[in-house]
Scaffold this motif. Structure first.
Motif, PDB file in Angstrom:
ATOM      1  N   ALA A 157       0.831  -1.332   0.002  1.00 49.31           N
ATOM      2  CA  ALA A 157       0.003   0.159  -0.203  1.00 49.31           C
ATOM      3  C   ALA A 157       0.833   1.202   0.172  1.00 49.31           C
ATOM      4  O   ALA A 157       1.795   1.282   0.475  1.00 49.31           O
ATOM      5  N   LYS A 158       0.393   2.165  -0.887  1.00 55.96           N
ATOM      6  CA  LYS A 158       1.123   3.480  -0.763  1.00 55.96           C
ATOM      7  C   LYS A 158       0.160   4.702  -0.427  1.00 55.96           C
ATOM      8  O   LYS A 158      -0.814   5.076  -0.971  1.00 55.96           O
ATOM      9  N   PRO A 159       0.453   5.191   0.769  1.00 57.06           N
ATOM     10  CA  PRO A 159      -0.435   6.455   1.433  1.00 57.06           C
ATOM     11  C   PRO A 159       0.108   7.823   0.518  1.00 57.06           C
ATOM     12  O   PRO A 159       1.429   7.820   0.423  1.00 57.06           O
ATOM     13  N   SER A 161      -1.007  12.134   0.530  1.00 56.52           N
ATOM     14  CA  SER A 161      -1.740  13.072   1.231  1.00 56.52           C
ATOM     15  C   SER A 161      -1.445  14.331   0.276  1.00 56.52           C
ATOM     16  O   SER A 161      -0.539  15.000  -0.243  1.00 56.52           O
ATOM     17  N   GLY A 179      -9.709   6.308   2.303  1.00 54.97           N
ATOM     18  CA  GLY A 179      -9.232   7.667   2.254  1.00 54.97           C
ATOM     19  C   GLY A 179     -10.046   8.490   3.247  1.00 54.97           C
ATOM     20  O   GLY A 179     -11.211   7.975   3.512  1.00 54.97           O
ATOM     21  N   ASP A 204      -6.121  12.577   2.555  1.00 50.82           N
ATOM     22  CA  ASP A 204      -5.263  11.010   2.696  1.00 50.82           C
ATOM     23  C   ASP A 204      -5.968   9.878   2.118  1.00 50.82           C
ATOM     24  O   ASP A 204      -7.068   9.636   2.300  1.00 50.82           O
ATOM     25  N   THR A 216      -5.021   5.921   0.578  1.00 50.11           N
ATOM     26  CA  THR A 216      -4.238   4.643   0.657  1.00 50.11           C
ATOM     27  C   THR A 216      -4.240   3.827  -0.582  1.00 50.11           C
ATOM     28  O   THR A 216      -5.517   3.311  -0.977  1.00 50.11           O
ATOM     29  N   PRO A 249      -3.649   0.718  -2.848  1.00 47.32           N
ATOM     30  CA  PRO A 249      -3.102  -0.525  -2.801  1.00 47.32           C
ATOM     31  C   PRO A 249      -2.374  -1.110  -3.755  1.00 47.32           C
ATOM     32  O   PRO A 249      -2.458  -0.440  -5.064  1.00 47.32           O
ATOM     33  N   GLY A 284      -0.613   1.798  -6.307  1.00 48.83           N
ATOM     34  CA  GLY A 284       0.543   2.316  -5.614  1.00 48.83           C
ATOM     35  C   GLY A 284       1.685   2.827  -6.517  1.00 48.83           C
ATOM     36  O   GLY A 284       2.501   3.637  -6.437  1.00 48.83           O
TER      37      GLY A 284
END
Length: 104
Positions: free
Chosen positions: A2-4, A6, A63, A75, A77, A79, A83
């Motif tokens: 996973a890649k967050p 913002s 999010g 924000d 996330t 997957p 990502g």
């Protein structure tokens, strides 16, 4: 993995108008999710925070959007495979957010 991501978008609308515009914009965005329809997008407000989830290309995205008087913070996330293109997705979300929140 996973890649967050913002994103903070300033605005001059006040929280109530920013929220109204986001609600309208998210309805339109939900209809544009690749491989799906609006039924694959869920959202719920908790005060001035919108929590959402979407299913795109078989992957779940989650999010939250916090709406404040002078800015919005998103924000998300992303997957797995999504990502890997986080930079492109972030740029597109920021562009659409700025268009929604620009003062007219």
């Amino acid at each position: 993995m996973a890649k967050p991501i913002s994103i903070t978008i300033p605005h001059q609308l006040g929280a109530a108008e920013a929220r109204r515009r986001l609600e309208t914009g998210l309805e339109q965005l939900a209809g544009q999710i690749p491989g799906g329809d609006a039924a694959r997008f869920t959202q719920s407000w908790s005060g001035d925070v919108l929590n959402f989830s979407a299913l795109a290309m078989g992957q779940a995205i989650t999010g939250a959007v916090a709406v404040l008087e002078d800015h919005v913070r998103l924000d998300v996330t992303l997957p797995g495979m999504l990502g890997m293109i986080a930079g492109k997705i972030k740029g597109e979300l920021e562009k659409r957010g700025r268009l929604l929140l620009e003062k007219k």
